[in-house]
Design an enzyme around this catalytic site. Structure first.
Site, PDB file in Angstrom:
ATOM      1  N   ASP A 150      34.484  41.648  35.962  1.00  0.00           N
ATOM      2  CA  ASP A 150      35.570  41.234  35.090  1.00  0.00           C
ATOM      3  C   ASP A 150      36.669  40.574  35.917  1.00  0.00           C
ATOM      4  O   ASP A 150      36.833  40.872  37.107  1.00  0.00           O
ATOM      5  CB  ASP A 150      36.175  42.435  34.353  1.00  0.00           C
ATOM      6  CG  ASP A 150      35.209  43.056  33.362  1.00  0.00           C
ATOM      7  OD1 ASP A 150      34.252  42.377  32.959  1.00  0.00           O
ATOM      8  OD2 ASP A 150      35.406  44.238  33.005  1.00  0.00           O
ATOM      9  N   ARG A 151      37.427  39.712  35.284  1.00  0.00           N
ATOM     10  CA  ARG A 151      38.508  39.000  35.976  1.00  0.00           C
ATOM     11  C   ARG A 151      39.395  39.957  36.768  1.00  0.00           C
ATOM     12  O   ARG A 151      39.722  39.699  37.930  1.00  0.00           O
ATOM     13  CB  ARG A 151      39.366  38.239  34.955  1.00  0.00           C
ATOM     14  CG  ARG A 151      40.549  37.490  35.581  1.00  0.00           C
ATOM     15  CD  ARG A 151      41.459  36.941  34.518  1.00  0.00           C
ATOM     16  NE  ARG A 151      42.103  38.037  33.774  1.00  0.00           N
ATOM     17  CZ  ARG A 151      42.867  37.850  32.698  1.00  0.00           C
ATOM     18  NH1 ARG A 151      43.061  36.634  32.226  1.00  0.00           N
ATOM     19  NH2 ARG A 151      43.416  38.895  32.082  1.00  0.00           N
TER      20      ARG A 151
END
Length: 343
Positions: A150-151
Site C-alpha cells: 500500500d502507498r
C-alpha cells in the site's frame, strides 16, 4: 455539453478564445486547457482526425493561429492513461542484479501509476533507474511489478528486471509461499493487545459494500470472497496493567495469502486495528484521549497506518538460492514506538 448523437465514451466541448489566446498555435492553446488528461501530441492527433471545428468547419491544422473571440468545438474521446516515464526519484536499494532488484519502499510512495497518481510512483523511479531492462510482463504501467505494498506501508519489495524472473516470482507470490519458498513478515502497531500471544486470523475478504475502494471480511459463499489467512505474534505490549487494559501492542504479522489490505482488515476484524489507519481504524480514534498529551499529539500527527514490511525471503528465480532481506523500521514509526514504550 454533451451530444446525444455522439459516439459512446466521447464528449463535445466548446472553448472560446480570450485575449490571452491571441496568436497562439491551436494545439498549444487546446493542450493547455485540456491538461493533464490530454497531452499536446494527443491534442494534435484529435485535430488531425477532424474532431475540432470552427464555425461548423473542421480544422485539421494543429499549427493554426488562434484569434481572440473564436469559439472552437471539439469532440473529446475518453482520455488515455499516459505511459509512465522515468523520474529521478531516489531508491533505497537493498540488492540488484540482472534478474531483479530489491528495494526498501518508503511510506507515501505509490507502487504503480493510476488515477490521481500518474507520476511520482515507484514505477517511474524504476524506469529511470533500470531503463529498458525492466520486465514488460506486468504491462506498460506495471513493468516488473510482481507484488505491491500500500502507498502508506513501508518496507521490502522485489521487482523483476527479466521476463523469466517475473514469471517465477509471480508464481511464487500467487502460491503464497505454500512450498516454503516465500516468506513475508510485517510489524504493525495496533490498538490494544490480542488476548493470545500468537494466533491466526482466517477470514475471507471481499469488497466493502459501503466503499468499493476498501475491503471487508465477507461470508465465504459470496461471489467475490477470497480465502485469507494472517498469522500474528505479539512482540511488545504498551501501557500499565493487565493485557486487556493495555493501550497498544507491536505485533508481527506473517501472510499465508496476499489479499489487498489483508493485515489492516484482519487486525481490525479481531478488534485491534492499526494505529493511524484512516480507513479501518476510525472507530478507535478516541483511544488517543487515553494517551499523555505529548504522545497523543504524535499519534494525531502520524500520517499513515503503522505498518512496515520488515522481511521478505524468496528463492532467486535464476540461481535457485534462497535470499533473505530485512528493512529496519523507518524513523517515523520508530519515534511512535518509542513514545508508546514510555507509557
Amino acid at each position: 455539453m454533451s451530444d446525444p448523437d455522439n459516439e459512446a465514451g466521447s464528449e463535445w466541448k466548446e472553448l472560446r478564445a480570450d485575449e490571452t489566446a491571441e496568436g497562439k498555435r491551436l494545439d498549444q492553446w487546446l493542450a493547455a486547457l485540456l491538461a493533464p488528461e490530454f497531452s499536446r501530441s494527443r491534442v494534435q492527433a484529435i485535430i488531425r482526425e477532424g474532431a475540432v471545428s470552427l464555425d461548423g468547419r473542421a480544422v485539421s491544422e494543429p499549427k493554426r493561429k488562434v484569434s481572440a473571440g473564436e469559439c472552437y468545438r471539439i469532440m473529446l474521446p475518453e482520455p488515455e492513461a499516459p505511459e509512465p516515464e522515468g523520474e529521478a526519484i531516489p531508491l533505497s536499494i537493498l540488492y540488484e542484479d540482472d534478474a531483479l532488484i530489491v528495494i526498501d519502499k518508503p511510506a507515501g510512495l505509490v507502487v504503480h501509476p493510476g488515477p490521481g497518481n500518474w507520476t511520482g510512483t515507484l514505477v517511474n523511479a524504476l524506469i529511470h533507474h533500470c531503463g529498458a531492462t525492466l520486465s514488460g510482463i506486468g504491462g506498460v504501467r506495471r513493468p516488473g511489478i510482481v507484488h505491491r505494498l500500500d502507498r502508506d506501508t513501508s518496507g521490502v519489495m522485489v521487482v523483476a528486471k527479466a521476463d523469466h524472473a517475473h514469471r517465477v516470482l509471480a508464481d511464487a507470490f500467487a502460491d503464497h509461499g505454500q512450498d516454503g519458498d516465500l516468506e513475508r513478515a510485517y510489524v504493525a502497531l495496533v490498538w490494544g493487545v490480542p488476548p493470545r500471544s500468537s494466533g491466526s486470523v482466517v477470514a475471507p475478504l471481499g469488497r466493502s459494500t459501503s466503499d468499493r475502494t476498501l475491503r471487508a471480511v465477507v461470508p465465504a459463499g459470496r461471489a467475490d470472497a477470497r480465502h485469507a489467512v494472517t498469522r500474528y505474534a505479539v512482540l511488545e505490549r504498551y501501557g500499565p496493567g493487565r493485557p486487556e487494559e493495555q493501550i497498544a501492542s507491536l505485533v508481527e504479522c506473517r501472510l499465508e495469502t496476499g489479499r489487498t489490505h489483508q493485515i489492516r482488515v484482519h487486525m481490525a476484524h479481531i478488534g485491534h486495528p492499526l494505529v493511524g489507519d484512516p480507513a479501518y481504524g476510525r472507530a478507535f480514534r478516541t483511544k488517543v484521549n487515553r494517551l499523555p498529551p505529548q504522545l497523543a499529539a504524535k499519534v494525531a500527527a502520524f500520517p499513515r497506518q503503522a505498518l512496515h514490511a520488515r522481511l521478505l525471503a524468496f528463492r532467486h528465480p535464476e540461481t535457485g538460492e534462497m535470499m533473505r532481506f530485512e528493512a529496519p523500521i523507518p524513523h517515523d514509526m520508530t519515534e511512535l514506538l518509542e513514545g508508546f514504550a514510555g507509557l
